[in-house]
Design an enzyme around this catalytic site. Structure first.
Site, mmCIF file in Angstrom:
data_model
loop_
_atom_site.group_PDB
_atom_site.id
_atom_site.type_symbol
_atom_site.label_atom_id
_atom_site.label_comp_id
_atom_site.label_asym_id
_atom_site.label_seq_id
_atom_site.Cartn_x
_atom_site.Cartn_y
_atom_site.Cartn_z
ATOM 1 N N MET A 324 -51.427 55.036 -21.405
ATOM 2 C CA MET A 324 -52.110 55.739 -20.319
ATOM 3 C C MET A 324 -51.500 57.113 -20.069
ATOM 4 O O MET A 324 -52.205 58.125 -20.033
ATOM 5 C CB MET A 324 -52.060 54.910 -19.032
ATOM 6 N N VAL A 396 -46.033 55.101 -15.364
ATOM 7 C CA VAL A 396 -45.096 54.171 -16.010
ATOM 8 C C VAL A 396 -45.561 52.737 -15.771
ATOM 9 O O VAL A 396 -46.649 52.491 -15.263
ATOM 10 C CB VAL A 396 -43.663 54.384 -15.484
ATOM 11 N N GLU A 398 -46.293 49.068 -14.419
ATOM 12 C CA GLU A 398 -46.834 48.714 -13.103
ATOM 13 C C GLU A 398 -45.850 47.817 -12.345
ATOM 14 O O GLU A 398 -46.115 46.643 -12.052
ATOM 15 C CB GLU A 398 -48.195 48.022 -13.291
ATOM 16 N N ASN A 449 -58.864 53.557 -18.971
ATOM 17 C CA ASN A 449 -58.669 53.525 -20.418
ATOM 18 C C ASN A 449 -59.980 53.152 -21.119
ATOM 19 O O ASN A 449 -60.627 52.185 -20.718
ATOM 20 C CB ASN A 449 -57.589 52.474 -20.729
ATOM 21 N N GLU A 458 -60.170 57.484 -9.747
ATOM 22 C CA GLU A 458 -60.092 57.064 -8.345
ATOM 23 C C GLU A 458 -59.024 57.911 -7.658
ATOM 24 O O GLU A 458 -57.863 57.908 -8.072
ATOM 25 C CB GLU A 458 -59.716 55.582 -8.244
ATOM 26 N N ASN A 496 -60.617 47.940 -10.217
ATOM 27 C CA ASN A 496 -59.873 46.748 -10.624
ATOM 28 C C ASN A 496 -60.108 45.577 -9.680
ATOM 29 O O ASN A 496 -60.081 44.417 -10.103
ATOM 30 C CB ASN A 496 -58.376 47.061 -10.718
#
Length: 653
Positions: A324, A396, A398, A449, A458, A496
């Site tokens: 990402m 980085v 999660e 992604n 977002e 999500n």
């Protein structure tokens, strides 16, 4: 220059000069782009009558058509008028009138030349094709094409037949069926444009020469036209249907198939194709697909009105060179930003640089452009780019404590006014900001992604953030060509939050022994771009588990899901997950025949739709409309249904 026969209307200006050349300029009064509104077409009818009279009396030797706007030539018909023309009788009359007008332009006894810069799309290209000769500026801003298929229709001002006349049936149909926008050089190669110039200010001079030399565009050659001959046209049409079927089902997107039917009937006679256009076009305009796609268009356009005026960004610093972070950095460099990419060492950064070069090589045509983009992206293990950056994005792992540690060390190094952003996919911003002196400074910029393909970002707002901070975040998203949707800081945010019940529900079915291939095929039959199991593999099983845990969904020990993660089979990025992956594609077994795929797909998608309603009720997004466009852009939810909230309201989900 002395002007003669001068005429001014709200949309057009016209005059002739001492050489009897007519100069016609379009300048739509509303907005930054020119559109062919019904008013503009009515005014043009009167002007064409004036051209005919002047030509017959010897006062006009030709006309040069130019745009008075910096944005480009003509962006198409006025989409805001489409809903008022969904009545078949009104639409038929409007199309018949426009067809007659364009035919008159084509039959003018003096040359009419179109000078194109910037956008020349849809109805604008159809008008240009009715002119006798076309000149275009050969730069990056020029885009030529027929994007109508994205609105559930196809060209309706005679462009179907005239594009085939110019480019030949295969190339013209490909442009119309895909909605692809061409650069000037590609349009010249396809004979849609006759002459290229380097700068916009050369259009007038070249237009004048084209008129005085009575230049006229040549039609496509016999070899190109041969595929439309009766003996081969049906086979060519069937091949087109096969290709269209790989991208969209007929019941979901009828426009490409209606266009192919029209080609099969009249593809060897461009004038007959133009005549048949109206009858084929009218039923599409009022269809649910076209109505919903227009809604999606207006919702996506509304996102462009967010942000702060005058906000400018030139330097970006990304922390985290994983998939990402590396792809966010590459995208920002591709969009012209100077980017520094930080991770623990060069060994971790190098794969991201290699992926960036692949992206640039795919997107750019020239080696020097690829090299320039690579120069804009630099490895920065020490993090020296923080002090100069206008935007800092953390991407980085999660984990809350890792993110908190990164941001607590950044505050004093950043310049005043710089954006501090996290790409967290599920953690509430208030928790990440606990370690900050000024928690109001941290916003969320959540990318999806693959970064280069998905348009949504977002922009996440915590209870600490000001309107200015969120406006700057939205402005940055727009500056790199993304569409911002502002969401409230809440676990999983919008996309999500609604995706997890959908994907986990499908995973549970697989755990119970149902075929993953059938489940994925059912979701596609409903209208999703890929099935939930393939999507889980694409997201990454480890990421999926992390987000699921953050949202309170357990991943049972001993499940296939947990076992795959334990074995390092994380999906596409590791080469195997629920599927094996080869060359970036899932290797799937045979899908058993079933008659109820669409019904099963609706069952699979129901948890997503249910959760979207919950998210709206909780105020995570400001409106059902924003929920719809956010979920469409972030998940690919069937756009022909208008989004999950619209689909539920219509009884289709």
């Amino acid at each position: 220059m002395i002007a003669h026969n001068a005429t001014e209307t709200p949309n057009w200006s016209f005059h002739t000069d001492l050489e009897k050349i007519g100069w016609l300029t379009i300048h739509s009064p509303e907005g930054s782009v020119n559109t062919l509104s019904r008013e503009a077409i009515t005014e043009l009818e009167t002007l064409v009558g004036q051209f005919e009279a002047l030509a017959s009396s010897g006062q006009l030797v030709g006309v040069v058509l130019l745009s008075g706007k910096d944005s480009g030539f003509i962006a198409g018909a006025d989409v805001s008028e489409f809903d008022t023309m969904s009545d078949p009788s009104v639409l038929t009359e409007a199309l018949t009138r426009t067809h007659a007008l364009f035919a008159r332009i084509e039959k003018l006894p003096v040359p009419i030349v179109a000078g194109i810069h910037g956008f020349c799309l849809g109805g604008g290209l159809e008008l240009a094709l009715a002119c006798h000769y076309r000149i275009a500026v050969n730069d990056e801003k020029t885009r030529i094409g027929f994007p109508e298929v994205n609105l559930g229709i196809f060209p309706g001002f005679g462009g179907t037949g005239r594009s085939i006349r110019q480019a030949g049936p295969v190339d013209a149909m490909q442009i119309m069926l895909t909605g692809k926008m061409l650069r000037a050089g590609a349009a010249r190669g396809l004979n849609l444009v006759d002459k290229l110039v380097r700068h916009r200010d050369m259009l007038r001079w070249e237009g004048r020469k084209a008129v005085l030399q009575k230049r006229k565009s040549s039609e496509a050659g016999l070899v190109k036209r041969a595929v439309a001959l009766p003996l081969v046209r049906e086979a060519v049409a069937n091949k087109m249907r096969e290709q269209a079927g790989k991208k969209a089902r007929k019941e979901h997107f009828p426009a490409p198939y209606a266009l192919i039917d029209l080609f099969q009937k009249h593809g060897d006679d461009w004038k007959a194709m133009v005549r048949g256009e109206i009858d084929a076009f009218v039923p599409l305009m009022g269809s649910p697909t076209a109505t919903n796609l227009r809604r999606v268009f207006f919702l996506s356009e509304s996102l462009k009105k967010q942000g702060l005026k005058g906000a400018k960004f030139s330097r970006v610093h990304v922390i985290g060179a994983g998939v990402m972070g590396g792809d966010i950095a590459a995208w920002c460099a591709y969009r012209g930003m100077s980017v520094t990419l930080q991770d623990l060492d060069m060994e971790r950064i190098k794969p991201a640089l290699d992926r960036a070069k692949k992206l640039f090589s795919k997107r750019y045509k020239k080696r020097r452009e690829v090299d320039a983009a690579m120069l804009r992206l630099s490895a920065d293990p020490q993090g020296t780019g923080v002090a100069r950056a206008d935007v800092i994005i953390e991407a980085v792992v999660e984990k809350l404590e890792v993110k908190q540690a990164i941001f607590s060390g950044l505050e004093d190094k950043m310049k005043p006014g710089a954006i501090m952003a996290t790409n967290t996919s599920s953690i509430e911003l208030e928790r990440i900001a606990e370690a900050l002196k000024d928690p109001a400074r941290l916003i969320g910029l959540h990318f999806f992604n693959p970064v280069a393909q998905l348009p949504l970002v977002e922009v996440i707002r915590s209870r600490f953030n000001s309107d200015e901070a969120i406006g700057k975040g939205a402005s940055f998203a727009q500056a790199i060509g993304k569409s911002p949707v502002v969401v409230k800081s809440a676990p999983g945010f919008l996309v999500n939050r609604v995706l997890m019940p959908y994907m986990l529900g499908a995973v549970e079915r697989v755990e119970r022994g149902e075929s993953k291939e059938v489940l994925d095929a059912a979701a596609v039959a409903f209208g999703m771009p890929m099935g939930p199991i393939e999507l889980m593999d694409t997201v990454g099983l480890d990421v999926g588990k992390s987000v699921a845990t953050e949202l309170g969904h357990a991943v049972p020990e001993g499940s296939q899901f947990a076992r795959l993660i334990a074995e390092g089979k994380l999906g596409r990025k590791s080469g195997e997950g629920f599927y094996k992956w080869e060359n970036g594609k899932a290797v799937k077994g045979e899908t058993p025949e079933r008659d109820d795929l669409a019904k099963l797909g609706r069952e699979l998608v129901k948890p997503l739709v249910d959760m979207t309603e919950v998210v709206v009720s909780e105020g995570v997004v400001a409106s059902p409309d924003l929920a719809d466009i956010g979920v469409i852009m972030g998940t690919g939810f069937a756009p022909f249904l208008g989004g999950p909230m619209k689909a539920r309201a219509d009884g289709r989900a």
